[in-house]
Write an enzyme that holds these catalytic residues in place. Structure first.
Site, PDB file in Angstrom:
ATOM      1  CE1 TYR A   1      -3.057   3.079   0.449  1.00 32.96           C
ATOM      2  CE2 TYR A   1      -1.875   3.486   2.490  1.00 32.96           C
ATOM      3  CZ  TYR A   1      -2.747   3.906   1.505  1.00 32.96           C
ATOM      4  OH  TYR A   1      -3.290   5.168   1.566  1.00 32.96           O
TER       5      TYR A   1
ATOM      6  N   GLY B   1       0.872   4.277   1.037  1.00 28.11           N
ATOM      7  CA  GLY B   1       1.163   5.044   2.249  1.00 28.11           C
ATOM      8  C   GLY B   1       2.199   4.385   3.141  1.00 28.11           C
TER       9      GLY B   1
ATOM     10  CB  CYS C   1     -10.881  15.401   6.151  1.00 27.99           C
ATOM     11  SG  CYS C   1     -11.055  14.174   7.454  1.00 27.99           S
TER      12      CYS C   1
ATOM     13  CB  ALA D   1      -9.915   2.669  -4.239  1.00 29.01           C
TER      14      ALA D   1
HETATM   15  C1  SPV Z   1      -2.936  10.136   3.585  1.00 24.97           C
HETATM   16  O1  SPV Z   1      -3.426   9.096   4.064  1.00 24.97           O
HETATM   17  O2  SPV Z   1      -2.902  11.200   4.208  1.00 24.97           O
HETATM   18  C2  SPV Z   1      -2.386  10.138   2.230  1.00 24.97           C
HETATM   19  C3  SPV Z   1      -2.106   8.882   1.607  1.00 24.97           C
HETATM   20  O3  SPV Z   1      -2.101  11.158   1.688  1.00 24.97           O
HETATM   21  S1  SPV Z   1      -0.817   8.111   2.358  1.00 24.97           S
HETATM   22  O4  SPV Z   1       0.232   7.987   1.401  1.00 24.97           O
HETATM   23  O5  SPV Z   1      -1.347   6.832   2.793  1.00 24.97           O
HETATM   24  O6  SPV Z   1      -0.361   8.890   3.495  1.00 24.97           O
END
Ligand code: SPV
Ligand code: MN
Length: 625
Positions: A223, A225, A275, A389
């Site tokens: 994933y 993030g 958000c 997603a």
């Molecule tokens: C967030 O979750 O704030 C994102 C995606 O921008 S991530 O890469 O999962 O942090």
């Protein structure tokens, strides 16, 4: 270069890879690469420069390796993560701390020696028989005081491909900076994959951030993030560095608002994940600079901001042709896009929750073959796409991209906006009284109901100062103090605002439409230039009805009624008071070294609220003030 390093690199990188690497005159880089090539022991190593051919090589491998598949529209591909690897794994994301360093109870840490030992054990031979990609990027624009060069080691062509869409290439920046480069180091391995090409060993999923050595480790996860090292992982390294050097790394969009007479006023905005941050950055009629991470520096008495990235890893749920015209167009045009964890139909088109049109009855998604009504092991119905997603795209695919995106000196910041998922407390838009009031009651006091962007329960109200809590690598109290200090010595500090897109009435109905935010930003733009008046409330300064009414008419062609205004901008005294109690308690019990100023400013706000309550009661419509 020492003999051993040279030997390793010469034998493992191949002639061409070696030649590319030694163009960068940086012994620390060479040693780092040699060390992890030996440890991870890949069958093959590819060193990428900034050239089109090198980037294309990786992109094509993502298809050949099966980490991505082609879709009907040219350039579009889809990638899937494991059903259990759909969000940031907060539980296994640790800041590695040397003995004696305490970051306080809200930040998950692990002893550095233990963490490095554990992850090194996981990494040992993990790339056996696989190809390792060594890629160079630059956080922030190149040739700039904001630039931070980064080297990414990964055995995932999907991760490397995503990074080329999301970040500025940095090989030439490394060559330019040579041994002076103070670079970040990112090591990722997805580990073993199953027949669906998703991670098999999630029990060994680890994300460790070592701020002492500026290294990030990520294992057995795909994933974005958790794996796209330059995103939230390098962000923790940058927060630590900035804190020592007097600049800020923020979970912020950067947006240019078109004002009267061709004026453009730039805003940054912090929102927790899911958000409305990306949809704000993509506001109809305005200009995007960035949608996720910004560096902020003071320069000649003003605040300048850059987008750390150059692409978007955006949430796709809810994107529709009416509310998100730019994203809609971008997602339906040929060009490089990686969709992740959406539904793919037989004819290789994609669908997601909240897309225009009906949901297809079957297809393929993060759960495998999918059909309406499919349930998972726990009996939970699986929707057509995961709520988290995403799509990965370069910002230059969008017609609303601001031409200043790559300006080495960044853009001047006129306003800073904070928002969270708050159903019952804050008004839709409000200006703070001054910098400290804004940082404390708007930024540091963000509370938000949890979402699908992280693994775990949704809808729980959580404290999330500046929307940055998940990414802090320094104590929260120190971080708040850094923010307070940042506003000192500015000629004209940016105005700090709060917004709330999620306010509901007592019956649980949203009081605003998604598009109403266009009006709030136009109003803030006018406020930065002092061109509209305000009404003072105990919590800040809110718009006057007549200004907002005019803007609703001009921008949305809507008649905005006094009744709507009264409901939306009603000051809710009891909710605001209990919020202060909650924040105060957290700052007393869960934050180490909370600045004294925080308690003072919260106390002043409480007194204003109590005074207003005595005079006007619990719920005060603006016409009373
Ligand atoms: C967030 O979750 O704030 C994102 C995606 O921008 S991530 O890469 O999962 O942090
Ligand atoms: Mn984010």
């Amino acid at each position: 270069m020492d003999k051993k390093t040279m030997n390793t690199l010469e034998t493992r990188l191949g002639e061409e890879g070696y030649r590319k690497l030694i163009r960068i005159d940086n012994p620390e880089l060479h040693q780092f690469i040699a060390r992890y090539v030996e440890l991870c022991n890949p069958g093959k190593v590819f060193v990428s420069t900034d050239s089109r051919d090198d980037i294309k090589y990786i992109r094509e491998l993502a298809i050949i390796n099966g980490e991505e598949s082609r879709l009907a529209i040219d350039g579009h591909t889809v990638h899937f993560d494991s059903y259990y690897d759909q969000g940031r794994d907060k539980e296994h994301t640790d800041i590695l701390v040397p003995k004696g360093l305490d970051l306080g109870p809200t930040i998950i840490t692990k002893d550095r020696d233990e963490g490095v030992k554990e992850v090194h054990e996981i990494l040992e031979n993990i790339m056996d028989g696989k190809e390792l990609y060594i890629c160079f990027f630059c956080l922030g624009p190149t040739r700039s005081e904001f630039s931070i060069p980064c080297v990414q080691l990964t055995d995932s062509s999907y991760v490397a491909h995503s990074e080329f869409l999301l970040y500025r290439p940095g090989y030439e920046e490394f060559v330019r900076q040579g041994s002076k480069a103070r670079f970040f180091k990112l090591v990722h391995s997805q580990g073993e994959l199953d027949e669906r090409k998703v991670c098999k060993n999630l029990d060994k999923r680890r994300i460790y951030i070592d701020t002492t050595d500026d290294i990030v480790y990520s294992t057995n996860t795909q994933y974005g993030g958790n794996t796209i090292g330059l995103k939230k992982l390098a962000m923790r390294l940058a927060i630590n560095r900035g804190s020592k050097e007097g600049w800020l790394t923020e979970h912020m969009l950067v947006l240019g608002i078109n004002g009267p007479k061709n004026r453009v006023t730039y805003f940054t905005g912090a929102f927790p994940s899911l958000c409305g941050k990306t949809s704000t950055a993509m506001l109809d009629g305005e200009r995007i600079v960035g949608d996720d991470i910004a560096y902020l520096r003071q320069k000649d008495g003003e605040v300048r901001a850059v987008n750390v990235e150059k692409g978007m890893f955006g949430i796709i749920m809810g994107v529709n042709s009416k509310d998100d015209p730019y994203q809609w167009n971008g997602l339906h045009s040929p060009g490089e896009i990686i969709f992740s964890n959406v539904l793919v139909t037989e004819d290789k088109h994609v669908h997601w929750i909240g897309k225009d049109g009906g949901v297809p009855s079957k297809g393929y998604n993060h759960s495998g073959e999918w059909f309406i009504g499919k349930k998972d092991e726990k009996g939970k119905e699986i929707q057509c796409s995961h709520p988290n997603a995403r799509f990965t795209i370069s910002l230059d695919a969008f017609e609303n991209l601001d031409p200043k995106i790559n300006d080495p000196s960044g853009v001047p910041v006129g306003g800073i906006v904070y928002g969270g998922r708050d159903s019952d407390t804050c008004v839709p838009v409000e200006e703070s009284f001054d910098w400290a009031h804004g940082i404390i009651t708007k930024g540091a006091s963000i509370e938000s109901e949890t979402t699908a962007a992280t693994l775990g329960k949704e809808g729980v109200r959580e404290f999330n100062p500046m929307s940055n809590l998940d990414f802090l690598s320094i104590p929260v109290g120190k971080y708040i103090q850094d923010n307070l200090d940042f506003g000192k010595d500015l000629k004209k500090p940016p105005i700090i605002f709060s917004v709330n897109y999620f306010i509901k009435d007592k019956e649980g109905n949203f009081l605003n439409e998604k598009t109403d935010k266009r009006v709030w930003y136009k109003w803030m733009e006018l406020r930065v230039h002092d061109e509209v008046g305000v009404i003072e409330t105990p919590t800040g300064k809110i718009p006057r009805y007549e200004d907002i009414k005019r803007l609703f008419k001009e921008i949305l062609k809507k008649d905005y009624t006094k009744e709507d205004y009264g409901k939306q901008f009603m000051i809710r005294i009891p909710e605001n008071l209990t919020k202060i109690d909650r924040i105060k308690e957290i700052c007393e019990t869960k934050v180490s070294d909370t600045p004294k100023k925080v308690f003072e400013v919260l106390e002043e706000q409480r007194q204003r609220l109590n005074k207003a309550r005595e005079r006007y009661g619990d719920y005060i419509t603006p016409d009373k003030l």
